[in-house]
Design a protein around this motif. Sequence first.
Motif, PDB file in Angstrom:
ATOM      1  N   CYS A 157      43.106  45.194  45.725  1.00  0.00           N
ATOM      2  CA  CYS A 157      43.019  45.485  47.183  1.00  0.00           C
ATOM      3  C   CYS A 157      42.230  46.827  47.251  1.00  0.00           C
ATOM      4  O   CYS A 157      42.729  47.660  46.686  1.00  0.00           O
ATOM      5  CB  CYS A 157      44.565  45.461  47.794  1.00  0.00           C
ATOM      6  N   GLU A 158      41.445  46.770  48.327  1.00  0.00           N
ATOM      7  CA  GLU A 158      40.694  48.044  48.630  1.00  0.00           C
ATOM      8  C   GLU A 158      40.783  48.220  50.028  1.00  0.00           C
ATOM      9  O   GLU A 158      40.740  47.391  51.026  1.00  0.00           O
ATOM     10  CB  GLU A 158      39.128  48.131  48.238  1.00  0.00           C
ATOM     11  N   VAL A 159      40.900  49.672  50.606  1.00  0.00           N
ATOM     12  CA  VAL A 159      40.567  49.898  52.075  1.00  0.00           C
ATOM     13  C   VAL A 159      39.722  51.089  51.913  1.00  0.00           C
ATOM     14  O   VAL A 159      39.795  52.088  51.290  1.00  0.00           O
ATOM     15  CB  VAL A 159      41.982  50.376  52.559  1.00  0.00           C
ATOM     16  N   ALA A 160      38.530  50.770  52.604  1.00  0.00           N
ATOM     17  CA  ALA A 160      37.242  51.652  52.726  1.00  0.00           C
ATOM     18  C   ALA A 160      37.122  52.071  51.313  1.00  0.00           C
ATOM     19  O   ALA A 160      36.781  53.328  51.134  1.00  0.00           O
ATOM     20  CB  ALA A 160      37.647  52.899  53.582  1.00  0.00           C
ATOM     21  N   GLY A 161      36.915  51.104  50.426  1.00  0.00           N
ATOM     22  CA  GLY A 161      36.569  51.675  48.968  1.00  0.00           C
ATOM     23  C   GLY A 161      37.547  52.052  48.168  1.00  0.00           C
ATOM     24  O   GLY A 161      37.387  52.445  47.061  1.00  0.00           O
ATOM     25  N   GLU A 162      38.720  52.364  48.816  1.00  0.00           N
ATOM     26  CA  GLU A 162      39.909  53.247  47.856  1.00  0.00           C
ATOM     27  C   GLU A 162      40.738  52.080  47.478  1.00  0.00           C
ATOM     28  O   GLU A 162      41.222  50.939  48.153  1.00  0.00           O
ATOM     29  CB  GLU A 162      40.636  54.043  48.805  1.00  0.00           C
ATOM     30  N   ASP A 163      41.037  52.132  46.039  1.00  0.00           N
ATOM     31  CA  ASP A 163      42.120  51.109  45.264  1.00  0.00           C
ATOM     32  C   ASP A 163      43.384  51.222  45.845  1.00  0.00           C
ATOM     33  O   ASP A 163      43.677  52.292  45.963  1.00  0.00           O
ATOM     34  CB  ASP A 163      41.881  51.169  43.726  1.00  0.00           C
ATOM     35  N   ILE A 164      44.003  50.181  46.444  1.00  0.00           N
ATOM     36  CA  ILE A 164      45.172  50.305  46.795  1.00  0.00           C
ATOM     37  C   ILE A 164      46.151  49.252  45.976  1.00  0.00           C
ATOM     38  O   ILE A 164      46.095  48.198  45.864  1.00  0.00           O
ATOM     39  CB  ILE A 164      45.626  49.502  48.202  1.00  0.00           C
ATOM     40  N   PRO A 165      46.989  49.880  45.172  1.00  0.00           N
ATOM     41  CA  PRO A 165      47.831  49.274  44.274  1.00  0.00           C
ATOM     42  C   PRO A 165      49.006  48.552  44.760  1.00  0.00           C
ATOM     43  O   PRO A 165      49.808  49.128  45.660  1.00  0.00           O
ATOM     44  CB  PRO A 165      48.482  50.351  43.491  1.00  0.00           C
ATOM     45  N   LEU A 166      48.997  47.285  44.655  1.00  0.00           N
ATOM     46  CA  LEU A 166      49.961  46.270  45.256  1.00  0.00           C
ATOM     47  C   LEU A 166      50.911  45.647  44.237  1.00  0.00           C
ATOM     48  O   LEU A 166      50.244  45.107  43.106  1.00  0.00           O
ATOM     49  CB  LEU A 166      49.363  45.390  46.155  1.00  0.00           C
ATOM     50  N   THR A 167      52.128  45.391  44.486  1.00  0.00           N
ATOM     51  CA  THR A 167      52.925  44.587  43.500  1.00  0.00           C
ATOM     52  C   THR A 167      52.448  43.304  43.740  1.00  0.00           C
ATOM     53  O   THR A 167      51.897  42.915  44.775  1.00  0.00           O
ATOM     54  CB  THR A 167      54.391  44.832  44.055  1.00  0.00           C
ATOM     55  N   PRO A 168      53.061  42.275  42.841  1.00  0.00           N
ATOM     56  CA  PRO A 168      52.412  40.864  43.085  1.00  0.00           C
ATOM     57  C   PRO A 168      52.900  40.282  44.273  1.00  0.00           C
ATOM     58  O   PRO A 168      52.310  39.195  44.893  1.00  0.00           O
ATOM     59  CB  PRO A 168      53.003  39.984  41.693  1.00  0.00           C
ATOM     60  N   THR A 169      54.236  40.512  44.809  1.00  0.00           N
ATOM     61  CA  THR A 169      54.747  40.026  46.065  1.00  0.00           C
ATOM     62  C   THR A 169      54.013  40.536  47.228  1.00  0.00           C
ATOM     63  O   THR A 169      53.592  40.006  48.077  1.00  0.00           O
ATOM     64  CB  THR A 169      56.268  40.629  46.147  1.00  0.00           C
ATOM     65  N   GLU A 170      53.682  42.030  47.233  1.00  0.00           N
ATOM     66  CA  GLU A 170      53.078  42.583  48.237  1.00  0.00           C
ATOM     67  C   GLU A 170      51.634  41.888  48.303  1.00  0.00           C
ATOM     68  O   GLU A 170      50.806  41.639  49.658  1.00  0.00           O
ATOM     69  CB  GLU A 170      52.964  44.261  47.980  1.00  0.00           C
ATOM     70  N   PHE A 171      50.882  41.729  47.310  1.00  0.00           N
ATOM     71  CA  PHE A 171      49.702  41.046  47.276  1.00  0.00           C
ATOM     72  C   PHE A 171      49.886  39.642  47.871  1.00  0.00           C
ATOM     73  O   PHE A 171      49.047  39.180  48.854  1.00  0.00           O
ATOM     74  CB  PHE A 171      48.978  40.866  45.853  1.00  0.00           C
ATOM     75  N   ASP A 172      50.577  38.820  47.252  1.00  0.00           N
ATOM     76  CA  ASP A 172      50.908  37.407  48.207  1.00  0.00           C
ATOM     77  C   ASP A 172      51.225  37.565  49.442  1.00  0.00           C
ATOM     78  O   ASP A 172      50.667  36.622  50.063  1.00  0.00           O
ATOM     79  CB  ASP A 172      51.956  36.626  47.129  1.00  0.00           C
ATOM     80  N   LEU A 173      51.937  38.438  49.702  1.00  0.00           N
ATOM     81  CA  LEU A 173      52.210  38.489  51.403  1.00  0.00           C
ATOM     82  C   LEU A 173      51.029  38.992  52.110  1.00  0.00           C
ATOM     83  O   LEU A 173      50.752  38.255  52.993  1.00  0.00           O
ATOM     84  CB  LEU A 173      53.304  39.566  51.445  1.00  0.00           C
ATOM     85  N   LEU A 174      50.174  39.884  51.583  1.00  0.00           N
ATOM     86  CA  LEU A 174      48.998  39.936  52.445  1.00  0.00           C
ATOM     87  C   LEU A 174      47.943  39.080  52.347  1.00  0.00           C
ATOM     88  O   LEU A 174      47.342  39.019  53.432  1.00  0.00           O
ATOM     89  CB  LEU A 174      48.251  41.264  51.741  1.00  0.00           C
ATOM     90  N   ASP A 175      47.888  38.393  51.134  1.00  0.00           N
ATOM     91  CA  ASP A 175      46.942  37.220  51.041  1.00  0.00           C
ATOM     92  C   ASP A 175      47.312  36.139  52.168  1.00  0.00           C
ATOM     93  O   ASP A 175      46.413  35.630  52.845  1.00  0.00           O
ATOM     94  CB  ASP A 175      47.300  36.726  49.772  1.00  0.00           C
ATOM     95  N   LEU A 176      48.591  35.975  52.439  1.00  0.00           N
ATOM     96  CA  LEU A 176      48.778  34.985  53.216  1.00  0.00           C
ATOM     97  C   LEU A 176      48.515  35.436  54.806  1.00  0.00           C
ATOM     98  O   LEU A 176      48.193  34.410  55.553  1.00  0.00           O
ATOM     99  CB  LEU A 176      50.469  34.806  53.214  1.00  0.00           C
ATOM    100  N   LEU A 177      49.001  36.426  54.928  1.00  0.00           N
ATOM    101  CA  LEU A 177      48.585  37.139  56.409  1.00  0.00           C
ATOM    102  C   LEU A 177      47.104  37.150  56.571  1.00  0.00           C
ATOM    103  O   LEU A 177      46.674  36.794  57.951  1.00  0.00           O
ATOM    104  CB  LEU A 177      49.313  38.332  56.581  1.00  0.00           C
ATOM    105  N   LEU A 178      46.085  37.458  55.666  1.00  0.00           N
ATOM    106  CA  LEU A 178      45.051  37.470  55.736  1.00  0.00           C
ATOM    107  C   LEU A 178      44.401  36.292  56.024  1.00  0.00           C
ATOM    108  O   LEU A 178      43.287  35.970  56.755  1.00  0.00           O
ATOM    109  CB  LEU A 178      44.328  38.194  54.781  1.00  0.00           C
ATOM    110  N   ARG A 179      44.882  35.175  55.528  1.00  0.00           N
ATOM    111  CA  ARG A 179      44.129  33.950  55.521  1.00  0.00           C
ATOM    112  C   ARG A 179      44.714  33.043  57.023  1.00  0.00           C
ATOM    113  O   ARG A 179      43.867  32.027  57.473  1.00  0.00           O
ATOM    114  CB  ARG A 179      44.670  32.968  54.555  1.00  0.00           C
TER     115      ARG A 179
END
Length: 243
Positions: A157-179
């Motif tokens: 995950c990146e915001v304005a080119g900066e790496d954002i470390p996410l846990t697997p749960t946080e990543f999957d949650l954000l992925d669902l919301l983004l879709r």
Amino acid sequence: MAVTSVDVWTDILVVEDTVPMARAICRRLGQEGFSTARALDGREALALLAEKRPRLMILDWRLPEVDGLEVLRRVRGRDPQLPILMLSALGEEADRVVGLEMGADDYLPKPFGMRELVARVKALLRRGERSPDHHVAHSRRALAYGPLVLDRQSRRCEVAGEDIPLTPTEFDLLDLLLRHPGRAFSRDFLLDTVWGQEVFVTDRAVDNAVLRLRKKLGGMGPAVETVWGIGYRLSESPPWEGS
């Protein structure tokens, strides 16, 4: 749409030639928070599969143009991992066995109750989300939302080119919301979809994960909105476009 991607995803493709039945199924699934597309015959179903890239297909056995078994055979040649729930007025055991042996994941004889249909859909989606092959088949493209980029292949995950470390749960949650920007998800749905039914957690787990995610996303954090009395959604437009 604020989220850009080469994929235009639909949750469920409903393939049913009886119009009132198809409308009723789509209406009920919509009430459960799913996006749907509808096909009235086999040819239309095969065309929509490529266009909509659904997460699951509800497929009637008897269809005009191309029947359900032939659609099933062709789909399995393209995508062995797509969950398929077969519907049919044919209730004999031999008919169910034929459908399952040809690649259907579940079989629901008509007439059926909408509660049972929804329960089976959710069960198939949970099973698919936890399958390693599913993640390989559905993680090859990045989602962009303003300055936020979610690479679903490398799980970065990146915001304005900066790496954002996410846990697997946080990543999957954000992925669902983004879709599904603009769609409200209940805490129960998020628990079932992101955490999984076998994991015992409470609603507070969702709230805490959202708080951590907002903090990590910084200026993009407010995009994850609270829907009072329901759960959470992603704002249809990014709160910050970056520089």
